[in-house]
Scaffold this active site. Structure first.
Site, PDB file in Angstrom:
ATOM      1  N   HIS A  12       0.838  -1.215   0.000  1.00 10.10           N
ATOM      2  CA  HIS A  12       0.000   0.000   0.000  1.00 10.10           C
ATOM      3  C   HIS A  12       0.872   1.264   0.000  1.00 10.10           C
ATOM      4  O   HIS A  12       0.532   2.269   0.644  1.00 10.10           O
ATOM      5  CB  HIS A  12      -1.003  -0.015   1.151  1.00 10.10           C
ATOM      6  CG  HIS A  12      -0.409  -0.033   2.534  1.00 10.10           C
ATOM      7  ND1 HIS A  12      -0.970  -0.735   3.577  1.00 10.10           N
ATOM      8  CD2 HIS A  12       0.681   0.575   3.065  1.00 10.10           C
ATOM      9  CE1 HIS A  12      -0.265  -0.551   4.678  1.00 10.10           C
ATOM     10  NE2 HIS A  12       0.750   0.254   4.387  1.00 10.10           N
ATOM     11  N   HIS A  59      -2.409   5.486   8.780  1.00 12.61           N
ATOM     12  CA  HIS A  59      -1.108   6.125   8.939  1.00 12.61           C
ATOM     13  C   HIS A  59      -1.256   7.486   9.617  1.00 12.61           C
ATOM     14  O   HIS A  59      -0.784   8.506   9.119  1.00 12.61           O
ATOM     15  CB  HIS A  59      -0.424   6.247   7.575  1.00 12.61           C
ATOM     16  CG  HIS A  59      -0.206   4.922   6.900  1.00 12.61           C
ATOM     17  ND1 HIS A  59      -1.221   4.262   6.242  1.00 12.61           N
ATOM     18  CD2 HIS A  59       0.903   4.141   6.785  1.00 12.61           C
ATOM     19  CE1 HIS A  59      -0.744   3.122   5.741  1.00 12.61           C
ATOM     20  NE2 HIS A  59       0.536   3.025   6.067  1.00 12.61           N
ATOM     21  N   HIS A 193      10.948  -3.023   3.868  1.00  8.29           N
ATOM     22  CA  HIS A 193      11.276  -1.605   3.784  1.00  8.29           C
ATOM     23  C   HIS A 193      11.502  -1.031   5.171  1.00  8.29           C
ATOM     24  O   HIS A 193      10.976  -1.539   6.163  1.00  8.29           O
ATOM     25  CB  HIS A 193      10.186  -0.800   3.055  1.00  8.29           C
ATOM     26  CG  HIS A 193       8.864  -0.712   3.750  1.00  8.29           C
ATOM     27  ND1 HIS A 193       8.059  -1.800   4.012  1.00  8.29           N
ATOM     28  CD2 HIS A 193       8.184   0.367   4.238  1.00  8.29           C
ATOM     29  CE1 HIS A 193       6.941  -1.405   4.604  1.00  8.29           C
ATOM     30  NE2 HIS A 193       7.001  -0.094   4.769  1.00  8.29           N
ATOM     31  N   GLU A 240       4.481  -4.520   9.209  1.00  5.67           N
ATOM     32  CA  GLU A 240       3.073  -4.432   8.822  1.00  5.67           C
ATOM     33  C   GLU A 240       2.592  -5.645   8.033  1.00  5.67           C
ATOM     34  O   GLU A 240       1.384  -5.819   7.849  1.00  5.67           O
ATOM     35  CB  GLU A 240       2.818  -3.149   8.024  1.00  5.67           C
ATOM     36  CG  GLU A 240       3.514  -3.080   6.680  1.00  5.67           C
ATOM     37  CD  GLU A 240       3.460  -1.686   6.059  1.00  5.67           C
ATOM     38  OE1 GLU A 240       3.129  -0.729   6.784  1.00  5.67           O
ATOM     39  OE2 GLU A 240       3.746  -1.564   4.848  1.00  5.67           O
TER      40      GLU A 240
END
Length: 408
Positions: A12, A59, A193, A240
């Site tokens: 995402h 977020h 990441h 995540e």
């Protein structure tokens, strides 16, 4: 009965949405990503699910650290796009499925997964980054979404195993829903990441490939891992991917992977996987038509349980009363009651209930007493006076029924 026909894992990354909105689908730097989503798009076009259940994280756009739930399910009839600092994206409102979402919430809470419930909060790139690549939307979205928000931004996070078990509970909830719905479960985020600190830009393609293999064939290995293992192997923000485990937990062991695409361009390994259930027939699970904890409550006279359905259908009225905790709202009402009701969007029936101070009628309509008492204070009524009115008694008659009538 509702049934799960497959699952999707999708990154995402917010820049996916930026590139999409700027029509960069054919740019050499972006084409591998967008081309890689096309088979997933085509698969959904072929299968035509009624609902996507989306595991995502907010977020810090709709939730903040003052109240950030571990798990939260959206029960609203529709969802807008969150403004993440650069203005609203040109996407249509996304339909929800309140009845189905309520059923999922009640089922999972009764399995002791303590979901928070939200309405009137926008969805950010956790949903709207991959969704336009999965569903057409020029004439509106082709189905509904039930969003389930997972905390992956502030420790302690739910464990990987907890997320996997959450997915298993979701499957049981879906398969006990009586309406004939076809459902695809989507897990978002990742893959490797890190976007903070001196380790910014960390990736590990070997670990990503291992993760992709395990999520399909042996998810329990992933479920038993600690957060620090994910951080070490895939970078801090890659934790995540526990949301992919929620998706995988909702699937059976009898699946096939029908598509995979992996593209590492800058900081995040952008990935999409599609799993299809080999057996897509509906299960004959016991139907749960309501919260079993409240079965029989309708037989208790003068009692009105405030449930998710009530909260959804009467949110406008309850917000009107809830806002009475602010001086500005109280002042507006005192200056012009009718105008205040109109500004709040109250219906004629709701406005009449407010105007008439119909305390029992307001409760029966769906007002929660704990917001109603704020309004009572504004119009000069004590809780005891409201209690008396709801019982159809005078104030003195009600006090005469109390153990200490002078405690007023």
């Amino acid at each position: 009965m509702a049934r799960i026909i497959g699952g999707i894992g999708a990154s995402h990354v917010p820049t996916i949405g930026v590139a999409y909105d700027k029509n960069r689908q054919d740019f050499p730097a972006w084409a591998p990503l967008f081309k890689g989503f096309e088979p997933a798009f085509n698969w959904l076009q072929e299968k035509k699910p009624d609902v996507l259940v989306f595991f995502y994280n907010d977020h810090l756009n709709a939730f903040f650290y003052d109240l950030y739930p571990t798990f939260a399910i959206g029960v609203a009839p529709s969802y807008g796009v969150a403004d993440e600092g650069a203005g609203l994206r040109p996407l249509p409102m996304l339909p929800g499925h309140p009845e189905f979402a309520r059923h999922i919430a009640e089922s999972m809470i009764n399995e002791e997964f303590d979901l928070s419930v939200f309405q009137d909060r926008p969805l950010d790139h956790g949903v709207f980054s991959p969704l336009p690549l999965l569903w057409p939307h020029n004439d509106g979205w082709p189905g509904a979404v039930v969003p389930i928000q997972v905390n992956v931004v502030q420790y302690p996070l739910p464990t990987a195993m907890r997320c996997y078990r959450l997915g298993q509970a979701l499957r049981r909830a879906i398969e006990s829903y009586p309406e004939d719905l076809s459902v695809v479960v989507v897990g978002t985020g990742g893959l490797s990441h890190q976007i903070h600190g001196e380790r910014t830009g960390y990736n590990d393609t070997d670990w990503d490939m291992r993760f992709i293999d395990l999520i399909e064939k042996d998810p329990m290995v992933l479920a038993k891992m600690k957060h620090v293992d994910y951080i070490r192997l895939g970078g801090a923000e890659s934790v995540e991917v526990i949301m992919w485990l929620a998706m995988r937990g909702a699937l059976s062991d009898d699946i096939k992977k029908v598509h995979q695409n992996y593209y590492l361009a800058t900081t995040t390994a952008m990935t999409v996987l599609v799993f299809e259930e080999n057996d897509q027939t509906a299960r004959n699970n016991a139907i749960v038509s309501q919260n079993p904890q409240l079965t029989g409550v309708e037989d208790i006279p003068g009692t009105y349980a405030f449930d998710i359905k009530t909260g959804t259908e009467s949110i406008r009225l309850n917000r009107f009363f809830w806002n009475m905790k602010t001086p500005a709202s109280r002042s507006e009402f005192e200056q012009d009651e009718a105008a205040a009701c109109h500004k709040a969007g109250l219906t004629e029936q709701e406005t009449a209930l407010v105007r008439d101070r119909n305390w029992l009628g307001l409760i029966q309509y769906g007002a929660n007493f704990f917001v109603l008492e704020k309004f009572a204070r504004l119009v000069g009524k004590t809780n005891l006076e409201v209690y008396a009115s709801m019982r159809g008694e005078t104030f003195d008659q009600f006090l005469a029924t109390r153990q200490v009538p002078d405690a007023r």
